[in-house]
Design an enzyme around this catalytic site. Structure first.
Site, short mmCIF file in Angstrom:
data_model
loop_
_atom_site.label_atom_id
_atom_site.label_comp_id
_atom_site.label_asym_id
_atom_site.label_seq_id
_atom_site.Cartn_x
_atom_site.Cartn_y
_atom_site.Cartn_z
CB ALA A 14 -2.01 6.62 -3.76
N GLY A 73 -4.07 1.93 -6.27
CA GLY A 73 -2.82 1.80 -7.04
C GLY A 73 -2.27 0.38 -6.99
CD GLU A 89 -4.67 2.81 -10.58
OE1 GLU A 89 -5.42 3.51 -11.27
OE2 GLU A 89 -3.89 3.30 -9.73
CD GLU A 104 -8.43 4.29 -6.68
OE1 GLU A 104 -9.44 3.56 -6.72
OE2 GLU A 104 -7.32 3.94 -7.12
N1 COA Z 1 -1.98 4.88 2.59
C1 COA Z 1 -1.34 5.10 3.73
N2 COA Z 1 -1.43 4.29 4.79
C2 COA Z 1 -2.20 3.21 4.68
C3 COA Z 1 -2.91 2.90 3.49
C4 COA Z 1 -2.77 3.79 2.41
N3 COA Z 1 -3.35 3.58 1.23
N4 COA Z 1 -3.61 1.77 3.68
C5 COA Z 1 -3.36 1.36 4.93
N5 COA Z 1 -2.49 2.23 5.53
C6 COA Z 1 -1.96 2.18 6.91
C7 COA Z 1 -3.04 2.48 7.94
O1 COA Z 1 -3.19 3.87 8.09
C8 COA Z 1 -2.45 1.82 9.15
O2 COA Z 1 -1.43 2.63 9.67
P1 COA Z 1 -1.39 2.99 11.25
O3 COA Z 1 -1.21 1.66 11.92
O4 COA Z 1 -0.21 3.90 11.35
O5 COA Z 1 -2.69 3.63 11.56
C9 COA Z 1 -1.79 0.57 8.57
O6 COA Z 1 -1.56 0.84 7.18
C10 COA Z 1 -2.64 -0.68 8.66
O7 COA Z 1 -3.89 -0.41 8.07
P2 COA Z 1 -5.29 -0.68 8.79
O8 COA Z 1 -6.32 0.20 8.14
O9 COA Z 1 -5.15 -0.58 10.26
O10 COA Z 1 -5.52 -2.21 8.38
P3 COA Z 1 -6.90 -2.97 8.24
O11 COA Z 1 -6.57 -4.41 8.04
O12 COA Z 1 -7.83 -2.61 9.33
O13 COA Z 1 -7.56 -2.40 6.87
C11 COA Z 1 -7.53 -1.78 4.53
C12 COA Z 1 -6.93 -2.64 5.66
C13 COA Z 1 -6.70 -2.03 3.28
C14 COA Z 1 -8.98 -2.18 4.27
C15 COA Z 1 -7.49 -0.29 4.95
O14 COA Z 1 -6.18 0.00 5.43
C16 COA Z 1 -7.79 0.66 3.83
O15 COA Z 1 -8.95 0.84 3.47
N6 COA Z 1 -6.74 1.32 3.25
C17 COA Z 1 -6.92 2.30 2.23
C18 COA Z 1 -7.12 1.67 0.87
C19 COA Z 1 -7.37 2.73 -0.19
O16 COA Z 1 -8.31 3.52 -0.07
N7 COA Z 1 -6.52 2.78 -1.23
C20 COA Z 1 -6.63 3.73 -2.30
C21 COA Z 1 -5.83 4.94 -2.00
S1 COA Z 1 -5.96 6.17 -3.27
#
Ligand code: COA
Length: 259
Positions: free
Chosen positions: A63, A108, A111, A131
């Site tokens: 999400a 998600g 999911e 989450e």
């Molecule tokens: N929602 C919104 N934006 C997201 C996102 C999410 N779930 N996951 C990644 N992004 C965005 C980041 O904010 C970043 O944007 P920015 O460049 O404007 O700051 C961009 O996508 C790239 O992500 P980044 O975190 O820099 O990449 P990374 O390779 O260092 O890390 C992840 C990748 C997937 C490990 C990390 O982005 C992450 O933990 N994301 C969240 C996952 C999550 O918790 N999902 C469940 C949500 S309920």
């Protein structure tokens, strides 16, 4: 640029999550896009298989957390509820859905993958329900489908720790069907789609129903349900053709569409 792009090519509906700048995170437009895909597959009987992948380094990172940060809990619930409904409708489609997981499949995103019928993962893919790290829990089937797929205790561990697992580990746990070289992901998904496409569309639909619905029943009820669907399959034109072709030592000519 649409959040979810799709194009039909020779009976295969190729779907691409297309918000790479946000790792294909799920916002309202994404959910609407997935809803359009489901409606398209329902209405266009030429579609025989769906292949879903993501643009960039993620399949889908869950999400959209930025959207969540501006949402009331009612709005967040609405989005998650709508996503959950779309995933159930996707599971109920007549045609199989193959997830070609190219990278992160988190929250998600995991999911969505789990609601697909078959998951092929790139060696670069990873899976998880993170989450808990945000102080929330999965809301579109994560705790439920994961437990059914990898078992009760492992699902508990993954949802409690938010740990991310590799494609290989996901394969070992039975979460994914196959791990392939990253460059070959779409070709492998297409190969599988072509195999399914060569079968009777009617039998494919009944297999999907039998496995998916039966899985939620007791073994006894599931076996009775399967027997009913077997009987239905036996009375189809494709069954007549398939059985006759075997006896005549030739390749069966199944119906080519779902009309
Ligand atoms: N929602 C919104 N934006 C997201 C996102 C999410 N779930 N996951 C990644 N992004 C965005 C980041 O904010 C970043 O944007 P920015 O460049 O404007 O700051 C961009 O996508 C790239 O992500 P980044 O975190 O820099 O990449 P990374 O390779 O260092 O890390 C992840 C990748 C997937 C490990 C990390 O982005 C992450 O933990 N994301 C969240 C996952 C999550 O918790 N999902 C469940 C949500 S309920």
């Amino acid at each position: 640029m649409a959040a979810v792009e799709y194009r039909e090519e020779d009976g295969i509906l190729f779907v691409k999550f297309n918000r790479p700048e946000a790792l294909n995170a799920i916002n309202r437009e994404f959910v609407r896009g997935l809803r359009n895909v489901v409606e398209y597959a329902r209405e266009n009987k030429s579609v025989r298989v769906i292949v879903i992948t993501g643009e960039g380094k993620a399949f889908c990172a869950g999400a959209d957390i930025k959207m969540f940060s501006e949402s009331s809990h009612f709005a967040a619930r609405n989005t998650i509820e709508e996503l959950g409904r779309v995933l159930e409708d996707m599971e109920d489609l007549e045609v199989p859905v193959i997830a070609a997981v190219n990278g992160f499949a988190l929250g998600g995103g995991c999911e969505v993958a789990m609601a697909c019928d078959i998951i092929i993962a790139s060696e670069k893919a990873s899976f998880g329900q993170p989450e808990i790290n945000l102080g929330i829990i999965p809301g579109a089937g994560g705790t439920q489908r994961l437990a059914r797929l990898v078992g009760w205790k492992k699902a508990m561990e993954l949802c409690l720790t938010g740990e991310r697992i590799s494609a290989e580990e996901a394969y070992r746990l039975g979460l994914v069907n196959k791990v392939v070289e990253h460059e070959k992901l779409i070709d492998e998904a297409k190969k599988l789609a072509e195999i399914i496409k060569s079968k009777s569309p009617y039998a494919v639909m009944l297999v999907k129903q039998a496995v998916n619905r039966g899985y939620k029943m007791s073994l006894k009820d599931g076996i009775m349900y399967e027997r009913d669907l077997f009987t239905i399959s036996f009375s189809s034109k494709d069954a007549e053709e398939g059985i006759r072709a075997f006896v005549e030592k030739r390749k069966a000519e199944f119906r080519r569409d779902r009309e």
